[in-house]
Enzyme design. Sequence first.
Site, PDB file in Angstrom:
ATOM      1  N   ARG A 187       0.817  -1.216   0.000  1.00  9.89           N
ATOM      2  CA  ARG A 187       0.000   0.000   0.000  1.00  9.89           C
ATOM      3  C   ARG A 187       0.847   1.260   0.000  1.00  9.89           C
ATOM      4  NH1 ARG A 187      -5.114  -2.230   1.935  1.00  9.89           N
ATOM      5  NH2 ARG A 187      -6.512  -0.466   1.837  1.00  9.89           N
ATOM      6  N   ARG A 227      -9.862   7.433   3.568  1.00 12.50           N
ATOM      7  CA  ARG A 227      -9.154   6.301   2.957  1.00 12.50           C
ATOM      8  C   ARG A 227      -8.772   6.630   1.512  1.00 12.50           C
ATOM      9  NH1 ARG A 227     -13.688   2.171   4.070  1.00 12.50           N
ATOM     10  NH2 ARG A 227     -12.596   0.799   2.638  1.00 12.50           N
TER      11      ARG A 227
HETATM   12  P1  AP5 Z   1      -8.925  -3.253   3.059  1.00 12.53           P
HETATM   13  O1  AP5 Z   1      -9.813  -4.251   3.659  1.00 12.53           O
HETATM   14  O2  AP5 Z   1      -7.859  -3.694   2.130  1.00 12.53           O
HETATM   15  O3  AP5 Z   1      -9.867  -2.159   2.423  1.00 12.53           O
HETATM   16  P2  AP5 Z   1      -9.759  -1.235   1.137  1.00 12.53           P
HETATM   17  O4  AP5 Z   1      -8.491  -1.267   0.364  1.00 12.53           O
HETATM   18  O5  AP5 Z   1     -10.178   0.083   1.626  1.00 12.53           O
HETATM   19  O6  AP5 Z   1     -10.720  -1.952   0.189  1.00 12.53           O
HETATM   20  P3  AP5 Z   1     -12.245  -2.266   0.311  1.00 12.53           P
HETATM   21  O7  AP5 Z   1     -12.417  -3.588   1.002  1.00 12.53           O
HETATM   22  O8  AP5 Z   1     -13.061  -1.137   0.795  1.00 12.53           O
HETATM   23  O9  AP5 Z   1     -12.558  -2.349  -1.231  1.00 12.53           O
HETATM   24  P4  AP5 Z   1     -12.153  -3.368  -2.366  1.00 12.53           P
HETATM   25  O10 AP5 Z   1     -11.333  -2.688  -3.402  1.00 12.53           O
HETATM   26  O11 AP5 Z   1     -11.664  -4.679  -1.828  1.00 12.53           O
HETATM   27  O12 AP5 Z   1     -13.587  -3.547  -2.984  1.00 12.53           O
HETATM   28  P5  AP5 Z   1     -14.677  -4.646  -2.684  1.00 12.53           P
HETATM   29  O13 AP5 Z   1     -14.496  -5.795  -3.597  1.00 12.53           O
HETATM   30  O14 AP5 Z   1     -14.737  -4.908  -1.217  1.00 12.53           O
HETATM   31  O15 AP5 Z   1      -8.203  -2.401   4.201  1.00 12.53           O
HETATM   32  C1  AP5 Z   1      -8.930  -1.863   5.291  1.00 12.53           C
HETATM   33  C2  AP5 Z   1      -7.968  -1.144   6.234  1.00 12.53           C
HETATM   34  O16 AP5 Z   1      -7.016  -2.080   6.771  1.00 12.53           O
HETATM   35  C3  AP5 Z   1      -7.108  -0.036   5.606  1.00 12.53           C
HETATM   36  O17 AP5 Z   1      -7.795   1.196   5.538  1.00 12.53           O
HETATM   37  C4  AP5 Z   1      -5.930   0.012   6.600  1.00 12.53           C
HETATM   38  O18 AP5 Z   1      -6.276   0.684   7.778  1.00 12.53           O
HETATM   39  C5  AP5 Z   1      -5.734  -1.463   6.950  1.00 12.53           C
HETATM   40  N1  AP5 Z   1      -4.766  -2.116   6.032  1.00 12.53           N
HETATM   41  C6  AP5 Z   1      -5.040  -3.117   5.139  1.00 12.53           C
HETATM   42  N2  AP5 Z   1      -3.931  -3.442   4.471  1.00 12.53           N
HETATM   43  C7  AP5 Z   1      -2.944  -2.648   4.924  1.00 12.53           C
HETATM   44  C8  AP5 Z   1      -1.574  -2.491   4.588  1.00 12.53           C
HETATM   45  N3  AP5 Z   1      -1.009  -3.227   3.626  1.00 12.53           N
HETATM   46  N4  AP5 Z   1      -0.857  -1.547   5.265  1.00 12.53           N
HETATM   47  C9  AP5 Z   1      -1.411  -0.798   6.228  1.00 12.53           C
HETATM   48  N5  AP5 Z   1      -2.709  -0.885   6.586  1.00 12.53           N
HETATM   49  C10 AP5 Z   1      -3.468  -1.809   5.939  1.00 12.53           C
HETATM   50  O19 AP5 Z   1     -15.975  -3.864  -3.172  1.00 12.53           O
HETATM   51  C11 AP5 Z   1     -16.502  -2.817  -2.429  1.00 12.53           C
HETATM   52  C12 AP5 Z   1     -18.040  -2.896  -2.490  1.00 12.53           C
HETATM   53  O20 AP5 Z   1     -18.442  -2.693  -3.825  1.00 12.53           O
HETATM   54  C13 AP5 Z   1     -18.588  -4.273  -2.072  1.00 12.53           C
HETATM   55  O21 AP5 Z   1     -19.782  -4.103  -1.371  1.00 12.53           O
HETATM   56  C14 AP5 Z   1     -18.825  -4.983  -3.411  1.00 12.53           C
HETATM   57  O22 AP5 Z   1     -19.882  -5.904  -3.343  1.00 12.53           O
HETATM   58  C15 AP5 Z   1     -19.164  -3.814  -4.338  1.00 12.53           C
HETATM   59  N6  AP5 Z   1     -18.704  -4.019  -5.708  1.00 12.53           N
HETATM   60  C16 AP5 Z   1     -17.509  -4.506  -6.112  1.00 12.53           C
HETATM   61  N7  AP5 Z   1     -17.431  -4.511  -7.461  1.00 12.53           N
HETATM   62  C17 AP5 Z   1     -18.619  -4.011  -7.913  1.00 12.53           C
HETATM   63  C18 AP5 Z   1     -19.138  -3.778  -9.202  1.00 12.53           C
HETATM   64  N8  AP5 Z   1     -18.444  -4.033 -10.318  1.00 12.53           N
HETATM   65  N9  AP5 Z   1     -20.381  -3.238  -9.293  1.00 12.53           N
HETATM   66  C19 AP5 Z   1     -21.089  -2.963  -8.169  1.00 12.53           C
HETATM   67  N10 AP5 Z   1     -20.664  -3.179  -6.915  1.00 12.53           N
HETATM   68  C20 AP5 Z   1     -19.426  -3.701  -6.793  1.00 12.53           C
END
Ligand code: AP5
Length: 191
Positions: free
Chosen positions: A88, A144
């Site tokens: 990240r 974020r």
């Molecule tokens: P993390 O869990 O990795 O969250 P994020 O990167 O903010 O990602 P999200 O889970 O919100 O989104 P995503 O891209 O995976 O999308 P998703 O498929 O879920 O990290 C959370 C926290 O942990 C960070 O903020 C940090 O604090 C910590 N952390 C983690 N890794 C770290 C690291 N390496 N270093 C330091 N801190 C760290 O989809 C999102 C939503 O949209 C879902 O509801 C899904 O159903 C929907 N969706 C997906 N695709 C579509 C589509 N095509 N059409 C409609 N809806 C869709």
Amino acid sequence: MRIVLLGAPGSGKGTQAALLVEQLKLPHISTGALLRSAVEAGTELGLKAKIIMDRGEFVSDDIMLKLIEERLSQFDAIPGFILDGYPRNIAQAEALDGLLTRLERPLDEALQIDVDIEKMIERIALRASEEGRSDDSEEVARKRMQVYAEQTAPVVDYYADKGVLSRVLGMGSVEDVFSRIMGVLQIRSYS
Ligand code: AP5
């Protein structure tokens, strides 16, 4: 095959990783999910991580490297993995390179999923109403996004310079995005 999925919060990394797992029979390693499990289990790491995650900030690089080192050493990750949420920032990207070099298992592909910011905020808002993830409030989601732009976006160029980056449009249905990803992997002859 060793793949890193990149993209801002809500871009669909976790959703696409779940489909890739079925197709490629490789483990999905999500650092966010690993941290949320630690939070649920109430471990010392989980208690510390929850405060940071609920602010939309990053858990420290040292903690994350230990976590990822441990996970990548597990047996199921030997044939390959789909890594989601790590690296990240540039320090994490360099640490991952060092680790994979030591393990003699270099990265094959970094896949960046591009989605409009307001669409990602909309998806996160919907998930907040359905699942109540504690870092999905609009205020924290915007924070974020800001942290992503400042710290994670440079990782895309890092992998472009290494010649392993592909970009995929993440707008449209889950199935459409998955087809684009599979198209990219087929061009790279991985599937
Ligand atoms: P993390 O869990 O990795 O969250 P994020 O990167 O903010 O990602 P999200 O889970 O919100 O989104 P995503 O891209 O995976 O999308 P998703 O498929 O879920 O990290 C959370 C926290 O942990 C960070 O903020 C940090 O604090 C910590 N952390 C983690 N890794 C770290 C690291 N390496 N270093 C330091 N801190 C760290 O989809 C999102 C939503 O949209 C879902 O509801 C899904 O159903 C929907 N969706 C997906 N695709 C579509 C589509 N095509 N059409 C409609 N809806 C869709």
